[in-house]
Design a protein around this motif. Structure first.
Motif, short mmCIF file in Angstrom:
data_model
loop_
_atom_site.label_atom_id
_atom_site.label_comp_id
_atom_site.label_asym_id
_atom_site.label_seq_id
_atom_site.Cartn_x
_atom_site.Cartn_y
_atom_site.Cartn_z
N MET A 1 -37.46 13.09 4.30
CA MET A 1 -38.31 11.94 4.61
C MET A 1 -38.13 11.54 6.07
N ASN A 2 -39.22 11.13 6.71
CA ASN A 2 -39.14 10.64 8.07
C ASN A 2 -38.21 9.44 8.15
N PRO A 3 -37.28 9.39 9.13
CA PRO A 3 -36.33 8.27 9.22
C PRO A 3 -37.01 6.91 9.29
N ASN A 4 -38.12 6.82 10.05
CA ASN A 4 -38.80 5.53 10.16
C ASN A 4 -39.40 5.11 8.82
N THR A 5 -39.88 6.08 8.05
CA THR A 5 -40.41 5.76 6.72
C THR A 5 -39.30 5.31 5.78
N ALA A 6 -38.17 6.00 5.83
CA ALA A 6 -37.04 5.64 4.97
C ALA A 6 -36.52 4.25 5.27
N ALA A 7 -36.62 3.83 6.53
CA ALA A 7 -36.05 2.54 6.93
C ALA A 7 -37.09 1.43 6.99
N ALA A 8 -38.31 1.68 6.51
CA ALA A 8 -39.40 0.73 6.68
C ALA A 8 -39.12 -0.62 6.03
N LEU A 10 -36.34 -2.21 6.00
CA LEU A 10 -35.31 -2.96 6.72
C LEU A 10 -35.94 -3.67 7.91
N ARG A 11 -36.48 -4.83 7.62
CA ARG A 11 -37.12 -5.64 8.65
C ARG A 11 -36.55 -7.05 8.60
N LEU A 12 -36.54 -7.72 9.73
CA LEU A 12 -35.98 -9.06 9.81
C LEU A 12 -36.87 -10.05 9.05
N THR A 13 -36.23 -10.99 8.36
CA THR A 13 -36.97 -12.10 7.79
C THR A 13 -37.36 -13.04 8.93
N VAL A 56 -28.27 -6.76 23.26
CA VAL A 56 -28.75 -6.45 21.91
C VAL A 56 -30.23 -6.77 21.79
N GLN A 57 -30.64 -7.94 22.29
CA GLN A 57 -32.04 -8.32 22.18
C GLN A 57 -32.94 -7.36 22.95
N MET A 58 -32.55 -7.02 24.18
CA MET A 58 -33.36 -6.11 24.97
C MET A 58 -33.42 -4.73 24.31
N HIS A 59 -32.30 -4.31 23.75
CA HIS A 59 -32.26 -3.01 23.08
C HIS A 59 -33.22 -2.98 21.89
N ASP A 60 -33.23 -4.04 21.09
CA ASP A 60 -34.16 -4.09 19.96
C ASP A 60 -35.61 -4.14 20.44
N ALA A 61 -35.84 -4.84 21.57
CA ALA A 61 -37.19 -4.88 22.12
C ALA A 61 -37.62 -3.50 22.62
N MET A 62 -36.68 -2.73 23.17
CA MET A 62 -37.00 -1.37 23.62
C MET A 62 -37.59 -0.54 22.48
N HIS A 63 -37.08 -0.77 21.27
CA HIS A 63 -37.53 0.00 20.11
C HIS A 63 -38.58 -0.75 19.29
N ASN A 64 -39.04 -1.89 19.81
CA ASN A 64 -40.03 -2.70 19.09
C ASN A 64 -39.57 -2.95 17.66
N ALA A 65 -38.30 -3.33 17.53
CA ALA A 65 -37.68 -3.47 16.21
C ALA A 65 -37.62 -4.91 15.72
N ARG A 232 -35.68 2.35 14.65
CA ARG A 232 -36.52 1.17 14.46
C ARG A 232 -35.85 0.09 13.63
N VAL A 233 -34.64 0.33 13.16
CA VAL A 233 -33.89 -0.69 12.41
C VAL A 233 -33.29 -1.68 13.41
N PRO A 234 -33.52 -2.98 13.26
CA PRO A 234 -32.92 -3.95 14.17
C PRO A 234 -31.40 -3.85 14.15
N THR A 235 -30.77 -4.12 15.27
CA THR A 235 -29.32 -4.00 15.37
C THR A 235 -28.61 -4.82 14.31
N ALA A 236 -29.11 -6.02 14.04
CA ALA A 236 -28.46 -6.89 13.06
C ALA A 236 -28.48 -6.31 11.66
N LEU A 237 -29.39 -5.37 11.38
CA LEU A 237 -29.51 -4.80 10.04
C LEU A 237 -28.88 -3.41 9.93
N LEU A 238 -28.21 -2.96 10.99
CA LEU A 238 -27.58 -1.64 10.93
C LEU A 238 -26.52 -1.52 9.83
#
Length: 253
Positions: A1-8, A10-13, A56-65, A232-238
Motif C-alpha cells: 500500500m502507498n505510505p500516504n494512503t496507509a497514513a491517511a 492520521l490527521r490533526l483534530t 517542527v511547525q515549518m517542517h510540517d508545513a514543508m510537507h503540507n501535513a 505526510r503524518v504530522p510530527t505530533a502524530l508520529l
C-alpha cells in the motif's frame, strides 16, 4: 500500500491543529515578555524553545501535513521560516530533495550525515548558507518567494540592530544569537544524529517513550525513520504512526 494512503487517517483534530499552529508564536511572545523584563535566565531557554517549536511547525508545513489550504500553508511556511530567520520556501526545496534522494550525492541537506563528526562541527555553521544557495539553483521557479523571504529576513536583522542602537534593547539581538547557534548546530541535531542513531538504540527508545507524553520536538528525532516513510503524518502524530502503521523498511532513514 502507498505510505500516504496507509497514513491517511492520521490527521490533526481541529484542537490539535490550533495547538500546533499557536505553539511557537505563544513561546515567542513569552520570550519577548521575559526578555523585556530582563529575565535572561528565562528568556534564553524560551528562545531555544521558540526555535525548536518553529522548526517542527515549518517542517510540517514543508510537507503540507497540518491540514491547511495550499495558500494558507504557503503563508505559514513563510512566517515560520522568518521566525527562524530563514527562507521557509528555500528550506522546503532542499528538504523535499532530501526525501527524494536521501543521502545521495545530490542531497545537499543530508550531506552532514555522510561527513565525519569532526567535519560536521567545523563545516556545519556554513552549511545553512550553502543550502540557501542550493535551493535557488534547484528551484528557480520559486526564486521570487525565496528572495522575498531573504529580504524580509535581512529587514528583521536590521530591525534588531536598530532596537539596540536606538533603544538599547537586546531583545532582538539575543534572539538572533540563539537562532544563529541553533542554525549552526542544525547539521548535528537535525542531520547527523537522526541518521546515525538506529531506532533500536537505547537513547532512541528513551526518546520514543518521552515523545508519548507531549513533545513534538522529541518525536521528530525518535521517529525520524517513520517520518521518512510516512512524510505526510504530522510530527505530533508520529508516535501513533509508529504504533499503528506497518514499520518502514530497515534500509530507510
Amino acid at each position: 500500500m502507498n505510505p500516504n494512503t496507509a497514513a491517511a487517517h492520521l490527521r490533526l483534530t481541529p484542537r490539535q491543529r490550533v495547538l500546533e499552529l499557536a505553539r511557537p508564536w505563544v513561546l515567542f511572545l513569552l520570550y519577548v515578555a521575559a526578555a523585556g523584563a530582563g529575565l535572561w535566565w528565562l528568556a534564553v531557554p524560551l528562545a531555544v524553545a521558540v526555535c525548536l517549536a518553529t522548526f517542527v511547525q515549518m517542517h510540517d508545513a514543508m510537507h503540507n501535513a497540518l491540514g491547511l489550504s495550499k495558500a494558507a500553508n504557503a503563508r505559514l511556511l513563510t512566517l515560520s521560516g522568518l521566525l527562524l530567520l530563514k527562507s521557509g520556501h528555500g528550506l522546503q526545496v532542499t528538504h523535499l530533495r532530501h526525501h527524494a534522494r536521501c543521502l545521495r550525492p545530490d542531497d545537499p541537506e543530508g550531506a552532514p550525515a555522510t561527513w565525519r563528526f569532526g567535519e560536521v562541527l567545523w563545516r556545519g555553521p556554513y552549511h545553512i548558507l550553502m543550502l540557501r544557495r542550493e535551493s535557488l539553483r534547484m528551484a528557480p521557479h520559486t526564486r521570487r518567494i525565496q528572495l522575498l523571504e531573504t529580504g524580509l529576513t535581512l529587514l528583521l536583522l536590521a530591525l534588531f540592530v536598530g532596537l539596540y542602537l536606538w533603544l538599547g534593547s537586546l531583545v532582538g539581538l539575543v534572539y538572533w544569537a540563539v537562532a544563529f547557534v541553533m542554525s549552526a548546530t542544525l547539521p548535528i541535531w537535525a542531520a547527523y544524529i537522526p541518521h546515525h542513531l538506529a531506532d533500536t538504540n537505547p537513547a532512541a527508545r528513551a526518546a520514543s517513550a518521552a515523545a508519548q507524553l507531549w513533545t513534538p520536538v522529541v518525536s521528530s528525532f525518535a521517529f525520524h525513520h517513520v517520518h521518512h516513510h510516512y512524510p505526510r503524518v504530522p510530527t505530533a502524530l508520529l508516535p501513533r504512526a509508529a504504533a499503528e502503521l506497518p514499520p518502514p523498511p530497515p534500509h530507510e532513514h
